[in-house]
Design an enzyme around this catalytic site. Structure first.
Site, PDB file in Angstrom:
ATOM      1  N   GLU A 182       1.325 -19.122  48.562  1.00 18.67           N
ATOM      2  CA  GLU A 182       0.764 -19.133  47.008  1.00 18.67           C
ATOM      3  C   GLU A 182       1.777 -18.256  46.060  1.00 18.67           C
ATOM      4  O   GLU A 182       1.607 -17.924  45.194  1.00 18.67           O
ATOM      5  CB  GLU A 182      -0.313 -17.855  46.957  1.00 18.67           C
ATOM      6  CG  GLU A 182      -1.740 -18.975  47.335  1.00 18.67           C
ATOM      7  CD  GLU A 182      -3.070 -17.904  47.189  1.00 18.67           C
ATOM      8  OE1 GLU A 182      -3.838 -18.273  47.726  1.00 18.67           O
ATOM      9  OE2 GLU A 182      -2.825 -16.922  46.357  1.00 18.67           O
TER      10      GLU A 182
ATOM     11  N   GLU B  95      -3.557  -9.507  46.621  1.00 19.84           N
ATOM     12  CA  GLU B  95      -3.834 -10.287  47.824  1.00 19.84           C
ATOM     13  C   GLU B  95      -3.586 -11.687  47.471  1.00 19.84           C
ATOM     14  O   GLU B  95      -4.596 -12.209  46.723  1.00 19.84           O
ATOM     15  CB  GLU B  95      -5.297 -10.027  48.246  1.00 19.84           C
ATOM     16  CG  GLU B  95      -5.749 -10.713  49.663  1.00 19.84           C
ATOM     17  CD  GLU B  95      -6.082 -11.880  49.573  1.00 19.84           C
ATOM     18  OE1 GLU B  95      -4.944 -12.750  49.497  1.00 19.84           O
ATOM     19  OE2 GLU B  95      -7.314 -12.277  49.803  1.00 19.84           O
TER      20      GLU B  95
HETATM   21  N1  SAH Z   1      -7.748  -9.843  44.277  1.00 16.08           N
HETATM   22  C1  SAH Z   1      -8.877 -10.750  44.291  1.00 16.08           C
HETATM   23  C2  SAH Z   1      -8.524 -12.223  44.445  1.00 16.08           C
HETATM   24  C3  SAH Z   1      -7.365 -12.620  45.550  1.00 16.08           C
HETATM   25  S1  SAH Z   1      -7.328 -14.389  45.472  1.00 16.08           S
HETATM   26  C4  SAH Z   1      -9.668 -10.223  45.662  1.00 16.08           C
HETATM   27  O1  SAH Z   1      -9.026  -9.755  46.741  1.00 16.08           O
HETATM   28  O2  SAH Z   1     -10.641 -10.687  45.984  1.00 16.08           O
HETATM   29  C5  SAH Z   1      -5.645 -14.511  44.605  1.00 16.08           C
HETATM   30  C6  SAH Z   1      -5.891 -14.678  43.240  1.00 16.08           C
HETATM   31  O3  SAH Z   1      -4.539 -14.330  42.576  1.00 16.08           O
HETATM   32  C7  SAH Z   1      -6.109 -15.834  42.549  1.00 16.08           C
HETATM   33  O4  SAH Z   1      -6.924 -15.693  41.481  1.00 16.08           O
HETATM   34  C8  SAH Z   1      -4.707 -16.110  41.735  1.00 16.08           C
HETATM   35  O5  SAH Z   1      -5.208 -17.255  40.715  1.00 16.08           O
HETATM   36  C9  SAH Z   1      -4.196 -14.979  41.743  1.00 16.08           C
HETATM   37  N2  SAH Z   1      -2.704 -15.015  41.569  1.00 16.08           N
HETATM   38  C10 SAH Z   1      -1.707 -15.419  42.558  1.00 16.08           C
HETATM   39  N3  SAH Z   1      -0.486 -14.915  42.155  1.00 16.08           N
HETATM   40  C11 SAH Z   1      -0.827 -14.480  41.049  1.00 16.08           C
HETATM   41  C12 SAH Z   1       0.209 -13.904  40.079  1.00 16.08           C
HETATM   42  N4  SAH Z   1       1.687 -13.946  40.504  1.00 16.08           N
HETATM   43  N5  SAH Z   1       0.042 -13.272  38.883  1.00 16.08           N
HETATM   44  C13 SAH Z   1      -1.347 -13.276  38.731  1.00 16.08           C
HETATM   45  N6  SAH Z   1      -2.306 -13.822  39.489  1.00 16.08           N
HETATM   46  C14 SAH Z   1      -1.812 -14.602  40.493  1.00 16.08           C
END
Ligand code: SAH
Ligand code: ZN
Length: 711
Positions: free
Chosen positions: A178, A169
């Site tokens: 993002e 996500e």
């Molecule tokens: N999976 C969790 C958090 C989602 S928010 C949930 O669903 O509740 C998205 C998170 O992904 C953020 O913490 C951000 O730091 C991380 N993120 C975004 N792109 C990423 C990547 N390519 N590799 C690792 N982390 C990533």
């Protein structure tokens, strides 16, 4: 991180924080810009202040309160794991951007065989490890504190083998802001097996072309006109012609009054994203789609939202549409906007078209949708406006770079400017020499046009000075002088002081007390009884019950059966360290009910700079009119400026009725304090406040809370 949260942090950092560390050991000296005085002050802060600020203000909690999102991810993950098992395979899950570990823990509970969770934000990865331990799944999930694009597969790699299920996500209001495109592309190339299942499977971006003069006020400066609709200041042509900024404007569109916009097109699916790996991901696209115009009007804006198809069969769908386009909305209800899930981490996006065009009902025009790796932009074309290039709009006029959207909308708020101009007309004496304290407004230039002999405008920000100079040129003004500071000689000549009480650098309402701070500094040099516009300022507060906004701050406790108290403590301690108790919010986007008569807490008269504290102490909750029990989950605070003896509110536009929804001014942000736990209130409950205002130092401190009866 979500767009709005990020913007908030960014503006906070830009305006107030240039942190320079002097010592180690938990506390550091940090330079903080005081928005009231404009000067930089030293302050002692926690060494990880920036990090705590980010945690305290991120939209993580709101995202985890998004039950629809959580449940749909859970169900799709469950189906994917079952499918692998039915095919006689192991379910090897990769969770990219695990955050608190939520989706990995769900995978563990659904019987995944192996789970790797990566997280790029290191403090979050550390928090995740603790949450896994607390929930007894630390042995089932491997946490990799890295960005997925830095991960490797192999004997010595971060994963021994490629995964066959990806759950992730990494979407924002703009879907791809993002970095989702590169995250998915890289994962398919290096981290996933070919016949993998991806949750979500795909996404669709929808666009709708509208006429919306209300929102257009957030984009372009209009001519400034007085009560008789006579134009006082013309907007420079280059500002009218500017393509604007491509930066997305994220808005809770469902709160926009229905009469505020006209639909000129249906909802058009413009981009399809296949996350499953069946087809490659395009980092750059331009798509032209012809459509039949549904209403005659001025095409100004594109509304955008997206949908996620969680599973390959398309059975589970999550929509971010506003209510009028939402598959689950109850259109027969009084308030259909309340019948769809609320979320703040994903809103709808507003894109201002680089050029407005008039379109006729039933004619054919083309919507051009463009996408690069992180963003989207749109053009609209008819026969006469065909182009060769569709480059990403960039601001060439200065306004879109130096003035926030909220401030542009404030400057365009005709109701308020007409009142200020009417008073100016009345106050200007013959041969007036005017001092304008706010160079991020046009009141001084208006005075120059309305007969003042000379106008001095105080402004030291180069971008604002550039805008003022463009207006001076366009309107052929000879009698205005822009200065970073005024001299005593100038002050002695002044006959009128004006200050549109909204500074572009102010975030919280009381940061506009810069007007009082400057008057205090100049008071000994100014003539006695120089008229000042506005005459005075009042701050008001009331307890409220937010319909949803409190979800961005309240602790999670349990989330989908997972103990998140460790995350709650992290947020809470970060909040204390970063002192983020009061925040500015555009309350028209966040409905709330009034739960007590508003109280004036302080007023400041600018003629004599007299500060009057309203009677201090406890205020009763007065909610005896409506039946049943009520809860209060926050306080709202706003400024009222007095001009010509009449109030100009930057809070409610009508006097709030206890028990009713409040109608908020759309062109300013209000201050809110959100309570950690909502409180069921009775007629005998009381709230109180402490306020301190020091005009000499330019400080304003306010706290509001319940009166603890026991103490
Ligand atoms: N999976 C969790 C958090 C989602 S928010 C949930 O669903 O509740 C998205 C998170 O992904 C953020 O913490 C951000 O730091 C991380 N993120 C975004 N792109 C990423 C990547 N390519 N590799 C690792 N982390 C990533
Ligand atoms: Zn511009």
């Amino acid at each position: 991180m979500r767009v709005k949260a990020f913007q908030r942090i960014r503006s906070f950092l830009l305006v107030r924080l240039e942190s320079i560390s002097m010592t180690s050991k938990m506390q550091v000296f940090t330079q903080k810009r005081n928005p009231i005085t404009g000067s930089t002050e030293w302050d002692v802060q926690h060494e990880d202040y920036d990090f705590h600020q980010e945690i305290a203000r991120s939209a993580f909690a709101d995202m985890l309160h998004d039950t629809e999102r959580n449940k749909k991810y859970h169900r799709a993950l469950q189906l994917a794991i079952e499918k692998m098992h039915e095919a006689g395979k192991k379910a090897n899950v990769l969770d990219i951007g695990t955050g608190t570990g939520l989706l990995s823990i769900m995978a563990a509970r659904c019987g995944a065989d192996t789970i790797t969770a990566c997280e790029a934000f290191k403090p979050m990865a550390e928090c995740c490890l603790k949450i896994l331990q607390r929930n007894g799944v630390a042995d089932k999930i491997t946490v990799v504190p890295k960005r997925s694009t830095d991960m490797t597969v192999g004997e010595d790699g971060d994963m021994k083998e490629k995964a066959n299920i990806l759950v992730t996500e990494v979407f924002d209001t703009e879907l791809i802001g993002e970095g989702a495109l590169s995250t998915f592309s890289h994962a398919h190339e290096y981290l996933l097996e070919e016949d993998c299942i991806v949750v979500p499977d795909s996404a669709v971006i929808y666009a709708q072309v509208v006429e919306c003069p209300t929102l257009q006020k957030w984009n372009k400066l209009n001519d400034l006109a007085d009560e008789d609709l006579e134009v006082i200041l013309r907007t420079p042509q280059k500002m009218k012609d500017c393509a604007g900024s491509a930066a997305v404007h994220d808005v809770q569109l469902s709160q926009l009054p229905r009469h505020a916009f006209t639909e000129l097109s249906d909802q058009i699916p413009v981009f399809y994203y296949d996350w499953s790996g069946r087809s490659p991901i395009d980092m750059k696209r331009t798509v032209k789609q012809e459509f039949t115009v549904s209403n005659t009007g001025q095409a100004q804006i594109v509304f955008m939202w997206w949908e996620l198809n969680m599973d390959p069969e398309g059975k589970i769908c999550l929509s971010c549409a506003p209510w009028w386009a939402h598959p689950d909305a109850d259109l027969s209800s009084d308030r259909p906007q309340d019948s769809i899930p609320w979320r703040d981490h994903w809103m709808q996006a507003v894109y201002y078209l680089p050029q407005e065009i008039t379109v006729q009902k039933d004619s054919e025009v083309s919507l051009v949708s463009c996408q690069d790796e992180y963003s989207l932009w749109f053009y609209l074309e008819d026969e006469k406006t065909k182009r060769k290039h569709y480059k990403r709009p960039i601001c060439e006029c200065g306004v879109h770079m130096s003035i926030s959207r909220t401030h542009v909308s404030y400057l365009n708020d005709g109701k308020r400017s007409k009142k200020l101009l009417a008073q100016l007309k009345e106050d200007l004496v013959a041969d007036a020499v005017v001092l304008d304290l706010n160079g991020s407004s046009f009141l001084g230039l208006a005075a120059a046009k309305m007969g003042a002999k000379t106008v001095y405008i105080i402004e030291n920000m180069n971008l604002n000075i550039g805008i003022l100079n463009d207006y001076i040129k366009e309107n052929d003004i000879q009698n205005a002088i822009v200065l970073p500071e005024v001299t005593d000689e100038v002050l002695e000549k002044i006959t009128n002081v004006v200050c549109d009480p909204n500074f572009s650098c102010a975030i919280l309402p009381w940061e506009n007390l810069k007007v009082a701070y400057l008057l205090y500094r100049y008071r000994s040099k100014l003539k006695d009884f120089v008229p000042v516009i506005p005459e005075s300022c009042e701050f008001w507060a009331m307890p409220v019950e937010f319909q949803d906004l409190h979800k961005i701050r309240i602790p999670l406790g349990m989330c989908e059966g997972i103990d998140m108290s460790i995350f709650d403590s992290l947020v809470e301690s970060s909040r204390v360290i970063s002192d983020a108790e009061m925040e500015a919010q555009p309350l028209w986007e966040y409905p709330c009910r009034c739960r007590g008569v508003p109280r004036k807490i302080i007023d400041i008269h600018f003629k004599d700079l007299k500060v009057t504290y309203a009677c201090d102490g406890a205020n009763p909750i007065v909610d005896s009119k409506s039946e049943g029990s009520h809860s209060v989950n926050g306080f709202a605070i706003w400024a009222v400026w007095i001009v010509g003896g009449k109030p100009i509110s930057s809070g409610p536009v009508e006097w709030p009725v206890v028990g009713d929804r409040v109608n908020w001014d759309m062109h300013t942000r209000q201050a809110v304090k959100i309570l950690k736990t909502s409180k069921i209130v009775s007629d005998s409950d009381k709230w109180s406040y402490q306020v301190a205002c020091d005009l000499e130092k330019g400080q304003f401190n306010l706290n509001l809370d319940w009166v603890n009866e026991e103490s």
